[in-house]
Write an enzyme that holds these catalytic residues in place. Structure first.
Site, PDB file in Angstrom:
ATOM      1  N   SER A  68       0.837  -1.197   0.000  1.00 28.37           N
ATOM      2  CA  SER A  68       0.000   0.000   0.000  1.00 28.37           C
ATOM      3  C   SER A  68       0.884   1.264   0.000  1.00 28.37           C
ATOM      4  O   SER A  68       1.768   1.402  -0.837  1.00 28.37           O
ATOM      5  CB  SER A  68      -0.934  -0.053   1.212  1.00 28.37           C
ATOM      6  N   ASP A  89      -8.873  -6.566  -4.377  1.00 29.01           N
ATOM      7  CA  ASP A  89      -8.480  -5.266  -3.831  1.00 29.01           C
ATOM      8  C   ASP A  89      -9.029  -4.171  -4.741  1.00 29.01           C
ATOM      9  O   ASP A  89      -8.545  -3.971  -5.844  1.00 29.01           O
ATOM     10  CB  ASP A  89      -6.946  -5.192  -3.759  1.00 29.01           C
ATOM     11  N   HIS A 140      -8.044  -5.212  -0.021  1.00 30.60           N
ATOM     12  CA  HIS A 140      -6.749  -4.557   0.180  1.00 30.60           C
ATOM     13  C   HIS A 140      -5.993  -5.155   1.368  1.00 30.60           C
ATOM     14  O   HIS A 140      -4.773  -5.244   1.347  1.00 30.60           O
ATOM     15  CB  HIS A 140      -6.989  -3.062   0.389  1.00 30.60           C
TER      16      HIS A 140
END
Lengths: 375, 214
Positions: free
Chosen positions: A154, A319, A352
């Site tokens: 991320s 995601d 995610h």
């Protein structure tokens, strides 16, 4: 398998960087603290250092446990440790709390030496590039001239990307997981709703809530609840909670009824106890600003021209906050530059958050890539 | 699972690798479509010092490539090669995969878009043993075609003649052909005697983005 192995009891360390840091925003910090942890041993020729960069709510405590806190397992303990995919028997792993954070590195809640009050609203906004600068200072402090790899998921993946652009000679491999070369409008929009929740909380006091002995807890709680929804997938929420009711029947009111409500409120409450709202605001802004192609008229291929590292890029099928398409943008730009890159799109139900999960295939991929890194 | 054989053993085990390698110029840039565990790319790295990437859809294959230290991009060939730029490669290889693909014409055209030359290998359906099995009333099952009609991934089998016609249809100009039976090259009645076919081809009508020939 030694997968249950932990790096064991760890102790955070501090370094004061007594060197002015000129930030992208134009502000300057005269000096700052960084809190970090290390696992494994730096080898004789100092070629086995690996930096783990954290995401929005992460910190320097990547792996292991604190002696006095039995539940304090590091946030990526399933990935980092002896015999684990990022093997601390091979690598000297460094985790650092980013500047502006709230876990020990200098941030908005820290005392401003010039006033002896918390920085609060006066703490400057920082960018991913600024973080990379601070991380190079830490590397210098630790005697690391070049990282074998910089790894992150991320927002952490963005830092790994930025390393390869700002310091191509100082990083041999970048592992970029569930990341993006820039946020989409939709992604920025989520961040702004989160920020608005904090900024409009009457306990925010323009960012100087420390002076009022309060925190914008409702705002931070809402921000986290919203964020949490976007980190999960529709499927994983349906599987985990469905339409389950806590009391088995409707109560025709606004108290918690559905299990998902209970879960989100719990997550929000827990987070608002642990995290500083100003740090949250600052981290979301760093996400929004990240766009290495911006200086090249949006041409990501041109931005990557300087990169020399080998890349492993990973994404997760469900995601939707950092979709596989965004990872493919990165891969496409790397391919155009004839850079060594491997890309895998991991089938996972967990959205995610998958990058933090203990998925066998995901871990095998990271392990295989790590095994081939020469140190 | 993962092949870690040395290149000389690989050549003995996989004469098709040696056949492909013989067409590859040293230090060239290669894209291997349906790369499996990356063994061909590894072989070409050792034999021809190529730089390249494999493409595969299968999780196990992607993992094997990483274990083998081969660059691999997980992607579905049926959706084309949109992740790759025009003229990005010296060679694009499709080794024993074409017959299992749904969008055959699209992949040949895509190969010629991203590569200067394409190399395709496939099992020759016109091989006499295959013909014999059909004459006897059964779909062929052999070393090169190890599946039954009901479980085969090979949905687009063809003969040498079929493929050559197809190349014309795809605006591909055939530069070289090699027909093999085990490790032997077949020159006599190749469509009957050859088990594996290899073709090297380029774009028929050089597209405008390429420099015009004088």
């Amino acid at each position: 398998m030694q997968d249950s192995n932990s790096v064991g009891i760890v102790t955070p360390q501090f370094v004061h960087i007594d060197k002015p840091l000129e930030l992208k925003s134009g502000s300057t910090l005269s000096g700052y603290h960084l809190v970090y942890e290390t696992y494994g041993r730096l080898n004789a020729d100092r070629s086995n250092a690996l930096l783990v960069c954290h995401a929005l709510s992460g910190n320097h405590h990547v792996a292991g446990i604190y002696a006095d806190k039995p539940k304090s397992t590091g946030w990526w303990d399933n990935m980092v440790g002896p015999g684990k995919p990022i093997d601390t028997d091979k690598f000297f792993v460094v985790g650092v709390n980013n500047l502006g954070g709230c876990h020990g590195s200098t941030g908005p809640a820290s005392l401003d030496p010039s006033t002896n009050h918390p920085y609060g609203a006066r703490f400057p906004l920082v960018t991913v590039e600024d973080w990379v600068e601070t991380q190079t200072q830490l590397a210098e402090h630790l005697g690391i001239a070049q990282f074998a790899a910089v790894v992150g998921g991320s927002l952490g993946g963005m830092q790994a990307l930025q390393w390869t652009l700002n310091y191509p000679e100082k990083v041999r491999h970048a592992v970029v997981i569930a990341a993006a070369a820039k946020l989409t409008a939709q992604n920025i929009a989520f961040n702004d709703v989160a920020r608005q929740a904090i900024l409009t909380d009457q306990d925010f006091y323009g960012g100087d809530y420390y002076a009022y002995n309060t925190v914008p807890r409702r705002g931070l709680r809402l921000a986290r609840m919203l964020g949490h929804i976007t980190y999960l997938s529709d499927h994983s929420m349906a599987t985990k909670f469905g339409r389950d009711l806590r009391d088995g029947k409707f109560s025709f009111g606004y108290d918690v009824e559905f299990e998902i409500e209970s879960y989100l409120r719990y997550q929000g409450d827990k987070f608002s106890d642990l995290f500083d709202a100003n740090s949250y605001l600052l981290m979301t802004k760093a996400l929004d600003y990240f766009d290495p192609a911006h200086a090249y008229n949006g041409d990501l291929t041109a931005a990557f021209k300087v990169a020399k590292a080998g890349f492993l890029v990973l994404s997760f099928t469900t995601d939707w906050r950092f979709s596989p398409e965004r990872s493919r943008d990165i891969v496409k730009a790397l391919l155009k530059n004839n850079i060594s890159v491997s890309y895998a799109e991991i089938t996972s139900a967990h959205g995610h958050d998958s990058f933090l999960m203990n998925d066998a295939y995901y871990h095998q991929l990271v392990r295989a890539y790590m095994n081939n890194i020469e140190v | 699972m993962v092949t870690t054989t040395s290149s000389s053993t690989a050549a003995a085990l996989r004469p098709d690798f040696a056949a492909i390698a013989s067409w590859i110029k040293a230090d060239s840039k290669i894209l291997d479509l349906g790369c499996g565990d990356g063994a061909l790319l590894k072989y070409l790295q050792q034999e021809r010092h190529i730089f390249g990437y494999g493409v595969d859809i299968d999780d196990e294959n992607v993992l094997s490539c990483l274990k083998n230290g081969i660059n691999v991009i997980q992607s579905d060939l049926e959706t084309g090669l949109s992740g790759f730029a025009d003229d990005a490669f010296d060679y694009v290889i499709l080794s024993q995969t074409l017959q299992a693909m749904r969008h055959t014409e699209r992949i040949i055209r895509e190969m010629l878009r991203v590569g200067r030359e394409g190399i395709v290998s496939f099992p020759n359906f016109g091989y006499w043993k295959n013909r014999l099995q059909v004459i006897r009333g059964h779909m062929p099952v052999s070393e090169a075609l190890p599946y039954h009609w009901y479980d085969t991934p090979n949905i687009h089998l063809c003969t040498l003649g079929d493929f050559e016609n197809f190349c014309q249809q795809c605006d591909a100009r055939i530069l070289e052909r090699r027909v093999m039976q085990q490790d032997r090259q077949i020159r006599f009645l190749p469509n009957l005697m050859g088990k594996l076919a290899f073709y090297r081809f380029e774009r028929q009508n050089k597209s405008p983005r390429l420099e015009p020939r004088d």
